[in-house]
Design an enzyme around this catalytic site. Structure first.
Site, PDB file in Angstrom:
ATOM      1  N   GLU A 248      46.004  46.429  45.754  1.00 48.82           N
ATOM      2  CA  GLU A 248      45.458  47.742  45.987  1.00 48.82           C
ATOM      3  C   GLU A 248      43.765  47.559  46.116  1.00 48.82           C
ATOM      4  O   GLU A 248      43.405  46.609  45.503  1.00 48.82           O
ATOM      5  CB  GLU A 248      45.580  48.839  44.900  1.00 48.82           C
ATOM      6  N   LYS A 250      40.232  48.137  45.257  1.00 49.55           N
ATOM      7  CA  LYS A 250      39.465  48.530  43.889  1.00 49.55           C
ATOM      8  C   LYS A 250      38.337  49.277  44.337  1.00 49.55           C
ATOM      9  O   LYS A 250      37.245  48.749  44.675  1.00 49.55           O
ATOM     10  CB  LYS A 250      39.072  47.212  43.334  1.00 49.55           C
ATOM     11  N   ARG A 270      37.561  57.723  31.359  1.00 54.52           N
ATOM     12  CA  ARG A 270      38.109  56.491  30.906  1.00 54.52           C
ATOM     13  C   ARG A 270      38.092  56.274  29.315  1.00 54.52           C
ATOM     14  O   ARG A 270      39.000  55.790  28.787  1.00 54.52           O
ATOM     15  CB  ARG A 270      36.994  55.355  31.662  1.00 54.52           C
ATOM     16  N   GLU A 300      40.888  57.064  40.852  1.00 55.67           N
ATOM     17  CA  GLU A 300      39.604  56.802  40.840  1.00 55.67           C
ATOM     18  C   GLU A 300      38.679  57.622  41.565  1.00 55.67           C
ATOM     19  O   GLU A 300      39.367  57.801  42.658  1.00 55.67           O
ATOM     20  CB  GLU A 300      39.247  55.245  41.239  1.00 55.67           C
ATOM     21  N   PHE A 340      46.142  55.990  41.543  1.00 53.17           N
ATOM     22  CA  PHE A 340      46.703  54.738  41.505  1.00 53.17           C
ATOM     23  C   PHE A 340      47.884  54.492  40.536  1.00 53.17           C
ATOM     24  O   PHE A 340      48.525  53.473  40.629  1.00 53.17           O
ATOM     25  CB  PHE A 340      45.904  53.727  41.384  1.00 53.17           C
ATOM     26  N   LYS A 421      42.238  41.889  38.316  1.00 48.61           N
ATOM     27  CA  LYS A 421      41.310  42.213  39.399  1.00 48.61           C
ATOM     28  C   LYS A 421      40.505  41.136  40.003  1.00 48.61           C
ATOM     29  O   LYS A 421      40.359  39.916  39.435  1.00 48.61           O
ATOM     30  CB  LYS A 421      40.245  43.205  38.802  1.00 48.61           C
TER      31      LYS A 421
HETATM   32  P1  ATP Z   1      35.132  47.183  35.978  1.00 47.87           P
HETATM   33  O1  ATP Z   1      33.729  47.456  35.482  1.00 47.87           O
HETATM   34  O2  ATP Z   1      35.410  45.965  36.746  1.00 47.87           O
HETATM   35  O3  ATP Z   1      35.740  48.340  36.855  1.00 47.87           O
HETATM   36  P2  ATP Z   1      36.610  48.014  33.804  1.00 47.87           P
HETATM   37  O4  ATP Z   1      36.197  47.249  32.535  1.00 47.87           O
HETATM   38  O5  ATP Z   1      35.843  49.452  34.005  1.00 47.87           O
HETATM   39  O6  ATP Z   1      36.056  47.048  34.928  1.00 47.87           O
HETATM   40  P3  ATP Z   1      39.214  47.197  33.915  1.00 47.87           P
HETATM   41  O7  ATP Z   1      40.381  47.716  33.300  1.00 47.87           O
HETATM   42  O8  ATP Z   1      38.845  45.896  33.631  1.00 47.87           O
HETATM   43  O9  ATP Z   1      38.165  48.062  33.738  1.00 47.87           O
HETATM   44  O10 ATP Z   1      39.352  47.057  35.642  1.00 47.87           O
HETATM   45  C1  ATP Z   1      40.360  48.079  36.280  1.00 47.87           C
HETATM   46  C2  ATP Z   1      39.566  49.259  36.486  1.00 47.87           C
HETATM   47  O11 ATP Z   1      39.483  49.288  38.020  1.00 47.87           O
HETATM   48  C3  ATP Z   1      40.172  50.675  36.265  1.00 47.87           C
HETATM   49  O12 ATP Z   1      39.682  51.021  34.906  1.00 47.87           O
HETATM   50  C4  ATP Z   1      39.744  51.610  37.255  1.00 47.87           C
HETATM   51  O13 ATP Z   1      38.701  52.356  36.874  1.00 47.87           O
HETATM   52  C5  ATP Z   1      39.245  50.908  38.441  1.00 47.87           C
HETATM   53  N1  ATP Z   1      40.263  50.927  39.752  1.00 47.87           N
HETATM   54  C6  ATP Z   1      39.868  50.926  41.038  1.00 47.87           C
HETATM   55  N2  ATP Z   1      40.575  51.057  41.691  1.00 47.87           N
HETATM   56  C7  ATP Z   1      41.709  50.835  41.113  1.00 47.87           C
HETATM   57  C8  ATP Z   1      43.245  50.610  41.479  1.00 47.87           C
HETATM   58  N3  ATP Z   1      43.355  50.869  42.869  1.00 47.87           N
HETATM   59  N4  ATP Z   1      43.997  50.557  40.620  1.00 47.87           N
HETATM   60  C9  ATP Z   1      43.689  50.237  39.262  1.00 47.87           C
HETATM   61  N5  ATP Z   1      42.393  50.565  38.725  1.00 47.87           N
HETATM   62  C10 ATP Z   1      41.549  50.656  39.828  1.00 47.87           C
END
Ligand code: ATP
Length: 586
Positions: A248, A250, A270, A300, A340, A421
């Site tokens: 997907e 990001k 979050r 998101e 998502f 990711k």
């Molecule tokens: P980052 O700062 O890299 O976004 P994070 O610590 O906020 O990291 P992680 O769980 O590590 O969060 O990475 C997933 C994050 O990516 C999710 O919290 C969400 O906010 C974001 N995101 C964006 N697009 C998607 C998607 N298609 N599916 C899931 N998460 C997504």
């Protein structure tokens, strides 16, 4: 139970330097309390009267609290202010003045945990004409009946200065210790907590009977602790880990958890704070665009400029919200929500379904395609397919991709390989940015002396020990304005000693309560003897080389949501591999 038992424990928590001791102190306290008092104590220890998602805050200003102290002790507000300037802590002032009250109450009663909790709950929820005076009187009544040590915490609580640093994992461990004498029930308790996000409720239920933990279920309007993603450095490694998977886009926006039950809609950030009122357009869309009665889904949100087709990042979207009124900007740059995941639909918790089935149901739900759209999503069988989607996403200005295990359940509250990711930043010289918790700060020297601010001591979070381990001292990347704002915020949360969860070999000018998260970019991760990140025995820890702050405070993250020590170790490995292979092309 008497409030003094809780106040004594708070005092012990304040003076310990060991996180294991914190768990022990809280477990011993729980053993003395009945189930209801355990719930109240959990909230009070964390400076709350309700779970954070309820948005009920006591938040009294210092002036009002000073008035209450004056009323209870007979000292004038002037005298109290003078003492405050000397002591630097209103709690200590109240404690001292209660020892030498100028007046004694006619009737004084022993305070119970219930009385203190219910008074603060009333103070938090009272509003309207005359409520201010009523709040002062209620607080004064508590102080009137308080022992000096009780007065210390009763005063600090409503002004948000408890500074005990009791995080969720510490409470979860303490609960397990209460019944089992060890951490063996922690996972079971945590999985119930993941579904309701109310640590007080969990504590009370667990105290009544550990078996209740297995019966907790998700409910719309009650937030669920979010699933998190792991990282891998390349499409090949993702393919090796997941096989055929779903990839997907990001989006670099802000994550929202949307709940609907009939006509009622709630939106959580979050960190599971209620943000419903800040997002009228999303609330409206959840109500109108989804054909269902009850739902919990995640997405998101990003600002979108219809004229240029451009998406704005997290930082830009936040600025948009700050600078311009929410209502006007909603028309010019509407938010879009890329959904998502779907966790619950019409009476059914589907979080244990394989992702591919949840996705099918999600797409079926989003037929209208107005403000809420399904995230862009593809099946990928080979690493070449994953790579080509990655390049496509990045070329359109997206952050990268999230690859998802098609058969995995939704992993509440955990960072698991169900989501992986891959970000464009992994391909550049810098690896990912790091979110650090500020645990201390430095007085300015030289050119900075006039700001009295010389940077912060940053730490990452160790999930295994529930401690914050230092990784950098960062003093660049701040604008003058940012410095001033940050210092003001840090001044309020200064502590005389480092909190027991801070693990540091370095002594900053001032320690602060672990509260704020900031994003730091760096050239690389190096080994360092002076930082405690992943340091074992005599071997060096890990540090950031040339760290600099980017962006604003990450108010959407709690200290426990900062980058973890395990993530730093993974990034270090990824970096070593990149050194050997050379920078990836593309
Ligand atoms: P980052 O700062 O890299 O976004 P994070 O610590 O906020 O990291 P992680 O769980 O590590 O969060 O990475 C997933 C994050 O990516 C999710 O919290 C969400 O906010 C974001 N995101 C964006 N697009 C998607 C998607 N298609 N599916 C899931 N998460 C997504």
């Amino acid at each position: 139970m008497e409030f003094s038992a809780l106040a004594e424990s708070m005092s012990a928590l304040e003076s310990t330097t060991s996180r294991n001791e914190m768990v022990e102190i809280i477990a011993q306290l729980f053993k003395k309390l009945d189930a209801q008092d355990i719930r109240r104590a959990v909230y009070l220890l964390q400076g709350l009267v309700a779970p954070p998602y309820a948005g009920i805050e006591v938040g009294l200003g210092e002036k009002l609290v000073e008035e209450a102290i004056a009323k209870a002790t007979g000292y004038s507000e002037k005298e109290i202010e003078r003492e405050y300037v000397k002591a630097g802590d209103l709690g200590n002032v109240a404690e001292k003045l209660c020892e030498s009250k100028k007046q004694t109450a006619l009737f004084s009663q022993e305070l119970t945990i219930e009385k203190v909790y219910s008074t603060f709950y009333k103070i938090a929820t009272l509003s309207g004409h005359g409520s201010q005076d009523a709040k002062i009187s209620m607080l004064a009544e508590l102080l009137n009946n308080a022992l000096p040590i009780e007065a210390r915490y009763i005063t600090r609580f409503p002004i948000g200065r408890l500074r005990l640093g009791v995080g969720d994992p510490t409470v979860l461990d303490a609960l397990s210790f209460m019944h089992k004498g060890d951490k063996s029930d922690r996972e079971r308790i945590e999985s119930a907590y993941n579904k309701c996000s109310d640590l007080g409720l969990i504590a009370e239920s667990y105290a009544r009977g550990p078996a209740s933990m297995d019966k907790f279920a998700m409910h719309p309007l009650v937030p669920v602790r979010p699933a998190l993603a792991e990282r891998l450095p390349s499409a090949e490694e993702i393919k090796d880990k997941l096989g055929e998977c779903i990839v997907e886009a990001k989006y670099d926006g802000f994550r929202l958890q949307c709940h609907k039950k009939g006509d009622k809609v709630e939106i959580f950030s979050r960190r599971l704070e209620r943000v419903t009122d800040m997002l009228p357009e999303i609330v409206d869309a959840v109500r109108k665009e989804l054909e269902c009665n009850e739902v919990i889904f995640e997405g998101e949100a990003l600002a979108y400029n219809e004229a240029t087709g451009e998406f704005y990042s997290f930082q830009q979207t936040i600025q948009r919200k700050r600078k311009h009124g929410v209502a006007e900007k909603a028309v010019e740059m509407p938010l879009r929500l890329f959904a998502f995941d779907l966790l619950y639909i019409d009476g059914k918790d589907i979080s244990s379904y394989p992702f591919k089935e949840r996705r099918k149901k999600l797409e079926a739900l989003l037929k209208k395609r107005g403000t809420i759209l399904p995230s862009e999503s593809y099946r990928a069988k080979s690493s070449a397919e994953i790579e080509s989607h990655f390049e496509d996403f990045v070329s359109r200005g997206l952050e990268g991709l999230v690859a998802k295990d098609m058969n995995a359940p939704y992993t509440t509250g955990a960072r698991k390989f169900a989501w992986i990711k891959l970000k464009r930043s992994y391909r550049s010289e810098l690896s990912d940015t790091i979110d650090v918790v500020v645990v201390g700060y430095y007085a300015g020297r030289g050119a900075r002396a006039r700001f009295k601010f010389g940077g912060v001591l940053g730490a990452v979070y160790d999930t295994h020990t529930d401690t914050f381990q230092t990784i950098c001292k960062v003093g660049s990347g701040f604008s003058e304005e940012q410095m001033a704002v940050l210092q003001k915020k840090l001044d309020v949360i200064k502590t005389a000693r480092p909190n027991a969860r801070i693990n540091s070999l370095i002594k900053p000018t001032y320690w602060v309560e672990p509260k704020y998260v900031i994003t730091v970019a760096a050239d690389e991760i190096t080994r360092s003897p002076i930082h405690t990140c992943a340091k074992e025995g005599d071997s060096p820890g890990y540090a950031l080389r040339f760290p600099r702050i980017i962006g604003e405070l990450r108010e959407d993250k709690r200290p426990e949501d900062a980058t973890t020590v395990d993530e730093i170790l993974d990034l270090f490995k990824m970096q070593r591999r990149a050194d050997i292979v050379g920078p990836a092309d593309g």
